[in-house]
Design a protein around this motif. Sequence first.
Motif, short mmCIF file in Angstrom:
data_model
loop_
_atom_site.label_atom_id
_atom_site.label_comp_id
_atom_site.label_asym_id
_atom_site.label_seq_id
_atom_site.Cartn_x
_atom_site.Cartn_y
_atom_site.Cartn_z
N CYS A 57 -5.01 4.57 -2.73
CA CYS A 57 -5.72 4.51 -1.84
C CYS A 57 -5.45 5.67 -0.65
O CYS A 57 -4.39 6.34 -0.73
CB CYS A 57 -5.52 3.27 -0.77
SG CYS A 57 -6.63 2.89 0.54
N THR A 59 -5.26 5.53 2.18
CA THR A 59 -3.91 5.24 3.07
C THR A 59 -2.53 5.72 2.65
O THR A 59 -1.82 5.90 3.40
CB THR A 59 -3.70 3.69 3.25
OG1 THR A 59 -5.35 3.21 3.65
CG2 THR A 59 -2.89 3.20 4.41
N HIS A 78 -1.30 -0.86 -2.72
CA HIS A 78 -1.58 -2.31 -2.21
C HIS A 78 -2.82 -2.78 -2.98
O HIS A 78 -3.55 -3.43 -2.49
CB HIS A 78 -1.75 -2.12 -0.77
CG HIS A 78 -2.61 -1.08 -0.40
ND1 HIS A 78 -2.07 -0.08 0.45
CD2 HIS A 78 -4.07 -1.04 -0.21
CE1 HIS A 78 -3.31 0.84 0.64
NE2 HIS A 78 -4.38 0.33 0.31
N GLU A 79 -2.77 -2.28 -4.29
CA GLU A 79 -4.13 -2.76 -5.00
C GLU A 79 -3.89 -3.11 -6.29
O GLU A 79 -4.09 -2.43 -7.35
CB GLU A 79 -5.07 -1.87 -4.90
CG GLU A 79 -5.63 -1.18 -3.67
CD GLU A 79 -6.29 0.13 -3.40
OE1 GLU A 79 -5.77 1.26 -3.27
OE2 GLU A 79 -7.56 0.18 -3.58
N ASP A 169 -9.11 -3.70 -2.30
CA ASP A 169 -9.15 -3.23 -1.16
C ASP A 169 -10.39 -2.57 -0.50
O ASP A 169 -11.11 -2.99 0.25
CB ASP A 169 -8.14 -1.95 -1.14
CG ASP A 169 -7.80 -1.27 0.41
OD1 ASP A 169 -8.68 -1.86 1.35
OD2 ASP A 169 -7.15 -0.41 0.45
ZN LIG Z 1 -6.04 0.85 0.94
#
Ligand SMILES: [Zn+2]
Length: 367
Positions: A57, A59, A78-79, A169
């Motif tokens: 991501c 992020t 986080h995915e 996400d």
């Molecule tokens: Zn993300």
Amino acid sequence: MLATFPAATPKKQKQTKPETMRALVFRGPNQIGLEQVAIPRPGPGEAIIRVTLTTICGTDLHILKGEYPVKPGLVIGHEPVGLIHEMGVGLSGYAIGDRVLVGAITPCGQCTYCLSGEWSQCGGPIGGWKFGNTINGAQAEYLLVPNAQANLAKIPDDLTDEQVVLLADIASTGISAAESGEVQIGDTVAVFAQGPIGLCATAGAKLKGAGFIIAVESDPVRAAMAKRMGADVVVDHSKTDAVEEIRRMTSGKGVDVAIEALGTQATFESALRVLRAGGTLSSLGVYSGKLSVPFEPFAAGLGNHKIVTTLCPGGKERMRRLMELVRYGRLDLRPLLTHRFALDRIAEAYKLFGERRDGVIKVAILP
Ligand SMILES: [Zn+2]
Ligand SMILES: [Zn+2]
């Protein structure tokens, strides 16, 4: 009928499960790499999944550069899509081997915020975002899922990992902009920036029934993808004044909903400048430093404008609903997965994604 006897219990075999795994560990700004770390074990209410597909991501790039602080030693990402590998006590309705999607945001479902409907703010500001932020994340072979009962979304058999991974996400976030902005049937919507999240915001505006969708983007690959995701026109802000152009397209009136999907003062301001009186600015971008609201397009505070922000909605019910969109052909995010890498080559994937080379939009990482 012959009585059946229970089969002889096989001798308890010594477990040969691996105890360590490969994971992408953050050590400090620009110090990130694959390391061998212990496979997590689940406590009550937790589950371990074997990650079968994940992605990187924007992020994560901020974390890598040290722009968003996380503690050294943390596994990021986080995915996750994966298979349930181990379950702690207290889970029901799941079995080892179930294929699951887990949202980037993992709400507990029980705190004041969750029970007030603010799932992504679980426990406090931005508190629902745990993976690769406050606990180990998904760019690894195994992942501990907290509050698993609220967060493991079983994937229907007719959907592939690649069809659902981006729901964790970017799709949840992007589509939420149209939901929070309360796009109405027939609305005119402008979406500023067509990165992965902006593209999903465009898809979200279409899903919510917008009549006319204007995307703002200068990158030709992303502009073409914006059309595929539902944009009617793409305004190239490097060639024309996007605000003037959008005002012209709306006969001077402005748009009903403007979505900001970049996180800069300039795009925020442009989104405000194209808004009709009483319109909604739905902001997704992550801003750094000071953000100011210009006096004149804000009508000195008298324009009945709404400014709303949303952090990626998570939890298994959100994931289930998003998977329904994919399952019934209303949303197809596979074109956004432009490149594939094995986990061992994740450093290359970061480089490609970070430098936006080769028309990359999202990369699939296969542990
Ligand atoms: Zn993300
Ligand atoms: Zn909570």
